[in-house]
Design an enzyme around this catalytic site. Sequence first.
Site, PDB file in Angstrom:
ATOM      1  N   GLU A  21       0.824  -1.213   0.000  1.00 37.28           N
ATOM      2  CA  GLU A  21       0.000   0.000   0.000  1.00 37.28           C
ATOM      3  C   GLU A  21       0.856   1.260   0.000  1.00 37.28           C
ATOM      4  O   GLU A  21       0.393   2.329  -0.388  1.00 37.28           O
ATOM      5  CB  GLU A  21      -0.909   0.020   1.231  1.00 37.28           C
ATOM      6  CG  GLU A  21      -1.959  -1.061   1.239  1.00 37.28           C
ATOM      7  CD  GLU A  21      -2.745  -1.084   2.528  1.00 37.28           C
ATOM      8  OE1 GLU A  21      -3.979  -1.163   2.442  1.00 37.28           O
ATOM      9  OE2 GLU A  21      -2.131  -1.023   3.626  1.00 37.28           O
ATOM     10  N   TYR A  53     -16.424  25.926  -2.731  1.00 37.54           N
ATOM     11  CA  TYR A  53     -16.407  24.464  -2.732  1.00 37.54           C
ATOM     12  C   TYR A  53     -15.406  23.902  -3.726  1.00 37.54           C
ATOM     13  O   TYR A  53     -14.856  22.827  -3.502  1.00 37.54           O
ATOM     14  CB  TYR A  53     -17.820  23.921  -2.969  1.00 37.54           C
ATOM     15  CG  TYR A  53     -18.783  24.535  -2.003  1.00 37.54           C
ATOM     16  CD1 TYR A  53     -18.663  24.299  -0.642  1.00 37.54           C
ATOM     17  CD2 TYR A  53     -19.768  25.407  -2.436  1.00 37.54           C
ATOM     18  CE1 TYR A  53     -19.510  24.910   0.274  1.00 37.54           C
ATOM     19  CE2 TYR A  53     -20.629  26.018  -1.528  1.00 37.54           C
ATOM     20  CZ  TYR A  53     -20.493  25.762  -0.175  1.00 37.54           C
ATOM     21  OH  TYR A  53     -21.328  26.371   0.720  1.00 37.54           O
ATOM     22  N   LYS A  98     -11.801   3.121   0.469  1.00 38.75           N
ATOM     23  CA  LYS A  98     -10.600   2.658  -0.210  1.00 38.75           C
ATOM     24  C   LYS A  98     -10.973   1.506  -1.091  1.00 38.75           C
ATOM     25  O   LYS A  98     -11.782   0.677  -0.746  1.00 38.75           O
ATOM     26  CB  LYS A  98      -9.598   2.236   0.859  1.00 38.75           C
ATOM     27  CG  LYS A  98      -8.243   1.865   0.352  1.00 38.75           C
ATOM     28  CD  LYS A  98      -7.360   1.629   1.544  1.00 38.75           C
ATOM     29  CE  LYS A  98      -5.954   1.374   1.121  1.00 38.75           C
ATOM     30  NZ  LYS A  98      -5.062   1.120   2.220  1.00 38.75           N
TER      31      LYS A  98
END
Length: 98
Positions: A21, A53, A98
Site C-alpha cells: 500500500e 467548494y 478505499k
Amino acid sequence: MDRILISGLRELGIHGVLPEEQQRPQPFQVDLELLVDTRPAGETDALDDTVDYAAVCESVTRVVNSESYALLARLAERIAEVCRADARVQGVVVELRK
C-alpha cells in the site's frame, strides 16, 4: 446550520500500513458533508459570502494525491482539517472509502 454535500471525489493516493500500500497509488473515494450557514450567500448570491467548494475539492485532492499516511483515520482527519481551514465551515463529516 445548512449542510452542503460533496460526494464522489475519486483520487489516487498512497496510504496504508501494508508495504504494497505504501508503494503504489490506490483509488480513494471521498464524500464530504460541510456544515455552513448559507444565509449570507442566499441573500447576496455572491461567492465571497460562502465557502468556495471548488477550492475545498482542490485541497482535498492535494491531500489525497501528495500526502501519505499509514492510517485512514489520519487521512480522514487531515481532510477534515483542510475543510475547516475556512472559518465559515462550522463542522465537517468525512466519509472515506478505499
